[in-house]
Motif scaffolding. Sequence first.
Motif, PDB file in Angstrom:
ATOM      1  N   PHE A 185       0.848  -1.191   0.000  1.00  0.00           N
ATOM      2  CA  PHE A 185       0.000   0.000   0.000  1.00  0.00           C
ATOM      3  C   PHE A 185       0.880   1.237   0.000  1.00  0.00           C
ATOM      4  O   PHE A 185       1.938   1.251   0.632  1.00  0.00           O
ATOM      5  N   PRO A 186       0.461   2.309  -0.679  1.00  0.00           N
ATOM      6  CA  PRO A 186       1.252   3.541  -0.660  1.00  0.00           C
ATOM      7  C   PRO A 186       1.225   4.169   0.735  1.00  0.00           C
ATOM      8  O   PRO A 186       0.303   3.923   1.521  1.00  0.00           O
ATOM      9  N   PRO A 187       2.233   4.962   1.074  1.00  0.00           N
ATOM     10  CA  PRO A 187       2.279   5.592   2.403  1.00  0.00           C
ATOM     11  C   PRO A 187       1.030   6.394   2.737  1.00  0.00           C
ATOM     12  O   PRO A 187       0.653   6.506   3.906  1.00  0.00           O
ATOM     13  N   SER A 188       0.365   6.942   1.727  1.00  0.00           N
ATOM     14  CA  SER A 188      -0.844   7.734   1.963  1.00  0.00           C
ATOM     15  C   SER A 188      -1.993   6.898   2.529  1.00  0.00           C
ATOM     16  O   SER A 188      -2.985   7.442   3.016  1.00  0.00           O
ATOM     17  N   SER A 189      -1.853   5.561   2.483  1.00  0.00           N
ATOM     18  CA  SER A 189      -2.918   4.674   2.954  1.00  0.00           C
ATOM     19  C   SER A 189      -2.799   4.312   4.434  1.00  0.00           C
ATOM     20  O   SER A 189      -3.686   3.645   4.980  1.00  0.00           O
ATOM     21  N   ILE A 190      -1.724   4.735   5.073  1.00  0.00           N
ATOM     22  CA  ILE A 190      -1.439   4.263   6.430  1.00  0.00           C
ATOM     23  C   ILE A 190      -2.591   4.521   7.389  1.00  0.00           C
ATOM     24  O   ILE A 190      -2.927   3.673   8.226  1.00  0.00           O
ATOM     25  N   ARG A 191      -3.264   5.667   7.272  1.00  0.00           N
ATOM     26  CA  ARG A 191      -4.364   5.981   8.190  1.00  0.00           C
ATOM     27  C   ARG A 191      -5.501   4.976   8.102  1.00  0.00           C
ATOM     28  O   ARG A 191      -6.254   4.798   9.061  1.00  0.00           O
ATOM     29  N   GLY A 192      -5.643   4.314   6.973  1.00  0.00           N
ATOM     30  CA  GLY A 192      -6.743   3.383   6.796  1.00  0.00           C
ATOM     31  C   GLY A 192      -6.378   1.935   7.044  1.00  0.00           C
ATOM     32  O   GLY A 192      -7.186   1.036   6.792  1.00  0.00           O
ATOM     33  N   LEU A 193      -5.172   1.690   7.552  1.00  0.00           N
ATOM     34  CA  LEU A 193      -4.681   0.321   7.704  1.00  0.00           C
ATOM     35  C   LEU A 193      -4.596  -0.134   9.159  1.00  0.00           C
ATOM     36  O   LEU A 193      -3.882  -1.079   9.473  1.00  0.00           O
ATOM     37  N   ASN A 194      -5.316   0.534  10.021  1.00  0.00           N
ATOM     38  CA  ASN A 194      -5.396   0.117  11.421  1.00  0.00           C
ATOM     39  C   ASN A 194      -4.029   0.090  12.091  1.00  0.00           C
ATOM     40  O   ASN A 194      -3.689  -0.847  12.820  1.00  0.00           O
ATOM     41  N   MET A 195      -3.237   1.129  11.832  1.00  0.00           N
ATOM     42  CA  MET A 195      -1.945   1.277  12.500  1.00  0.00           C
ATOM     43  C   MET A 195      -2.089   2.329  13.588  1.00  0.00           C
ATOM     44  O   MET A 195      -2.485   3.457  13.323  1.00  0.00           O
ATOM     45  N   MET A 196      -1.764   1.951  14.805  1.00  0.00           N
ATOM     46  CA  MET A 196      -1.868   2.872  15.927  1.00  0.00           C
ATOM     47  C   MET A 196      -0.777   3.935  15.833  1.00  0.00           C
ATOM     48  O   MET A 196       0.299   3.691  15.269  1.00  0.00           O
ATOM     49  N   PRO A 197      -1.025   5.137  16.391  1.00  0.00           N
ATOM     50  CA  PRO A 197       0.002   6.196  16.358  1.00  0.00           C
ATOM     51  C   PRO A 197       1.330   5.704  16.932  1.00  0.00           C
ATOM     52  O   PRO A 197       1.375   5.084  17.989  1.00  0.00           O
ATOM     53  N   GLY A 198       2.387   5.954  16.210  1.00  0.00           N
ATOM     54  CA  GLY A 198       3.712   5.562  16.664  1.00  0.00           C
ATOM     55  C   GLY A 198       4.092   4.137  16.332  1.00  0.00           C
ATOM     56  O   GLY A 198       5.222   3.723  16.591  1.00  0.00           O
ATOM     57  N   GLU A 199       3.164   3.356  15.749  1.00  0.00           N
ATOM     58  CA  GLU A 199       3.451   1.971  15.401  1.00  0.00           C
ATOM     59  C   GLU A 199       3.679   1.828  13.904  1.00  0.00           C
ATOM     60  O   GLU A 199       3.178   2.620  13.105  1.00  0.00           O
ATOM     61  N   THR A 200       4.420   0.798  13.520  1.00  0.00           N
ATOM     62  CA  THR A 200       4.695   0.538  12.107  1.00  0.00           C
ATOM     63  C   THR A 200       4.052  -0.764  11.644  1.00  0.00           C
ATOM     64  O   THR A 200       4.311  -1.216  10.537  1.00  0.00           O
TER      65      THR A 200
END
Length: 236
Positions: free
Chosen positions: A179-194
């Motif tokens: 997924f492109p970096p712009s998708s991170i918000r929609g991928l269930n990643m908690m703040p500060g996590e990778t």
Amino acid sequence: GDHESHSEPSTASTVPLMKSMTTEAFISMLENRTPVLIQNQCFGPCGSLWTKEYLMSKVSADRSVSIHQSNTAHLSFRSKNFRYESVPFNRFVEQAAAGKHVYLRAISATVPSKLPACLERDFPEIASDFIVPSSMKFAQENIHSSVLRISGHISMWLHYDVMANILCQIRGSKHITLFPPSSIRGLNMMPGETTSDLDIFGDNAHGLGQLHPMETVLNEGECLFIPACWPHATAP
């Protein structure tokens, strides 16, 4: 649970292909910062040598390696549905070949808390079998780590790395969704996590098409350029 067949986002685009690679094209690829599947690569004699029997004969029988071992085919870093175990290398190779839920992401054999993985230092018995293609000289000269990975029947969690990766497939094949970096918000990643606990190859992969996923199958003699900060998940 186990998935005999993987369901992936139907709207995923295919990772662009390059049938050959030059030094100039490699630099251009790095600058473009989008995934590329590079075909027809020669990684040295490892492509034919690295069978189960060969690896077991070359690496010391009592060499201990730290592996991921699980009761399920989908590993989740967040739920920790796996355990770290130190086992003899030969036993791990047998388990992986038998399709057990095991995975090796090699760590430094000397000072794992301080040094990155390095194939030459960590597995000197087989390191000379792997040769970086000359067109990837820039990666060779600017490498941070070289990591040996061996998978049983297991998929790795969705995650991103802050460095670019060149993933070389020596034996077998691997299904990869990115997924492109712009998708991170929609991928269930908690703040500060990778990492994410989404099972990209399972039932909850549906509905992710709007996040513009890309996918490919990485076969023997191919490598995948994964740009920095592109979330990706893999399954053999």
